[in-house]
Design a protein around this motif. Structure first.
Motif, short mmCIF file in Angstrom:
data_model
loop_
_atom_site.label_atom_id
_atom_site.label_comp_id
_atom_site.label_asym_id
_atom_site.label_seq_id
_atom_site.Cartn_x
_atom_site.Cartn_y
_atom_site.Cartn_z
N ARG A 46 0.36 26.21 27.80
CA ARG A 46 -0.98 26.33 27.37
C ARG A 46 -1.21 27.16 26.43
NH1 ARG A 46 -3.92 23.68 30.77
NH2 ARG A 46 -3.26 22.93 32.88
N CYS A 47 -2.32 27.22 25.63
CA CYS A 47 -2.59 28.18 24.36
C CYS A 47 -3.22 29.42 25.16
CB CYS A 47 -3.74 27.58 23.66
SG CYS A 47 -4.14 28.71 22.22
N GLY A 48 -2.71 30.51 24.81
CA GLY A 48 -3.01 31.82 25.43
C GLY A 48 -4.35 32.31 25.29
N CYS A 49 -5.12 31.70 24.40
CA CYS A 49 -6.60 32.33 24.14
C CYS A 49 -7.46 31.68 25.22
CB CYS A 49 -6.98 31.85 22.65
SG CYS A 49 -7.63 30.07 22.64
N GLY A 50 -7.05 30.96 26.05
CA GLY A 50 -8.22 30.35 26.84
C GLY A 50 -8.79 29.22 26.81
N CYS A 51 -8.28 28.67 25.61
CA CYS A 51 -8.89 27.24 25.33
C CYS A 51 -8.19 26.11 25.99
CB CYS A 51 -8.98 26.96 23.67
SG CYS A 51 -7.46 26.73 22.98
N ALA A 52 -8.72 24.79 25.85
CA ALA A 52 -7.88 23.75 26.58
C ALA A 52 -6.47 23.18 25.97
CB ALA A 52 -8.91 22.78 26.92
N THR A 53 -6.32 23.87 24.72
CA THR A 53 -5.03 23.37 24.02
C THR A 53 -3.77 23.16 24.85
OG1 THR A 53 -5.99 23.95 21.85
CG2 THR A 53 -3.79 23.61 22.03
N VAL A 54 -3.17 22.06 24.78
CA VAL A 54 -1.92 21.98 25.37
C VAL A 54 -0.58 21.52 24.66
CG1 VAL A 54 -2.92 21.90 27.95
CG2 VAL A 54 -2.88 19.72 26.59
N ASP A 55 0.49 21.86 25.05
CA ASP A 55 1.69 21.32 24.50
C ASP A 55 2.12 20.35 25.49
OD1 ASP A 55 1.52 22.72 22.20
OD2 ASP A 55 3.31 24.13 22.78
N LEU A 56 2.59 19.00 25.12
CA LEU A 56 2.93 18.04 25.92
C LEU A 56 4.40 17.63 25.77
CD1 LEU A 56 0.11 15.69 25.32
CD2 LEU A 56 0.28 17.50 27.11
N ALA A 57 5.04 16.99 26.69
CA ALA A 57 6.14 16.62 27.05
C ALA A 57 6.32 15.07 27.72
CB ALA A 57 7.34 17.57 27.72
N VAL A 58 6.94 14.29 27.05
CA VAL A 58 6.92 12.83 27.59
C VAL A 58 8.19 12.50 28.01
CG1 VAL A 58 6.71 10.68 26.95
CG2 VAL A 58 5.16 12.04 25.86
N ASP A 59 8.45 11.88 29.27
CA ASP A 59 9.53 11.35 29.68
C ASP A 59 10.16 10.46 28.95
OD1 ASP A 59 11.79 10.26 31.21
OD2 ASP A 59 10.43 10.01 33.00
N ARG A 60 11.10 10.63 28.09
CA ARG A 60 11.56 9.79 27.06
C ARG A 60 12.40 8.62 27.92
NH1 ARG A 60 12.29 12.90 21.56
NH2 ARG A 60 10.37 14.12 21.81
N ASP A 61 12.84 8.84 28.81
CA ASP A 61 13.33 7.71 29.66
C ASP A 61 12.60 6.55 30.02
OD1 ASP A 61 16.11 9.05 28.81
OD2 ASP A 61 15.87 9.88 30.95
N ALA A 62 11.28 6.87 30.02
CA ALA A 62 10.30 6.02 30.69
C ALA A 62 9.55 5.30 29.82
CB ALA A 62 9.32 6.86 31.77
N VAL A 63 9.60 5.72 28.74
CA VAL A 63 8.87 4.76 27.64
C VAL A 63 9.50 5.00 26.12
CG1 VAL A 63 7.15 6.96 27.24
CG2 VAL A 63 6.15 4.79 26.83
N VAL A 64 9.09 4.04 25.23
CA VAL A 64 9.49 3.99 24.01
C VAL A 64 8.95 4.89 22.98
CG1 VAL A 64 10.75 1.83 24.36
CG2 VAL A 64 8.39 1.94 23.26
N ALA A 65 9.69 5.36 21.96
CA ALA A 65 8.73 6.24 20.87
C ALA A 65 7.95 5.27 20.15
CB ALA A 65 9.82 6.91 19.96
N ALA A 66 6.87 5.82 19.42
CA ALA A 66 6.10 5.66 18.71
C ALA A 66 6.65 5.03 17.21
CB ALA A 66 4.82 6.04 18.39
#
Length: 124
Positions: A46-66
């Motif tokens: 999460r961003c440290g400023c308190g905003c809702a911004t997030v970094d994401l990780a996707v289970d790459r074994d569960a779904v294909v890349a775009a």
């Protein structure tokens, strides 16, 4: 502003899911592939400023890349009062990697806007 790392990650909030679904709507193959990744995405930072911004990780074994594409993938505007906000969807290597919200407001936006208040600006 210090980022907050979340180790293994946590589930996306319902608000973040709604924002992603609106911004990734459509038949475009990139957006469709990224949309399919949403159930397999976790918030890892999460961003440290308190905003809702997030970094994401996707289970790459569960779904294909775009298919190959630019990042940010898409931007949108949240038509909120008193200040509008911008929203960006990021990817890395064909997988969702971030959801960012920003504005000119003095205070960080800590909640995702309602889907009905969003409009898609452009593909990244």
């Amino acid at each position: 502003m210090r980022e907050q790392s979340l180790g293994e990650g946590e589930a996306l909030s319902s608000g973040a899911v709604e924002v992603l679904l609106v911004l990734l709507e459509g038949a475009d193959p990139v957006r469709a592939a990224l949309r399919a990744q949403i159930p397999h995405a976790r918030v890892v930072k999460r961003c440290g400023c308190g905003c809702a911004t997030v970094d994401l990780a996707v289970d790459r074994d569960a779904v294909v890349a775009a298919p190959p594409h630019e990042s940010p993938v898409v931007s949108g505007t949240a038509h909120t009062v008193p200040n509008a906000a911008g929203v960006l969807v990021f990817s890395d290597g064909g997988y969702l990697s971030g959801l960012e919200i920003y504005s000119v407001a003095d205070e960080p936006i800590s909640e995702w806007p309602e889907a009905r208040l969003l409009s898609v600006d452009a593909k990244g």
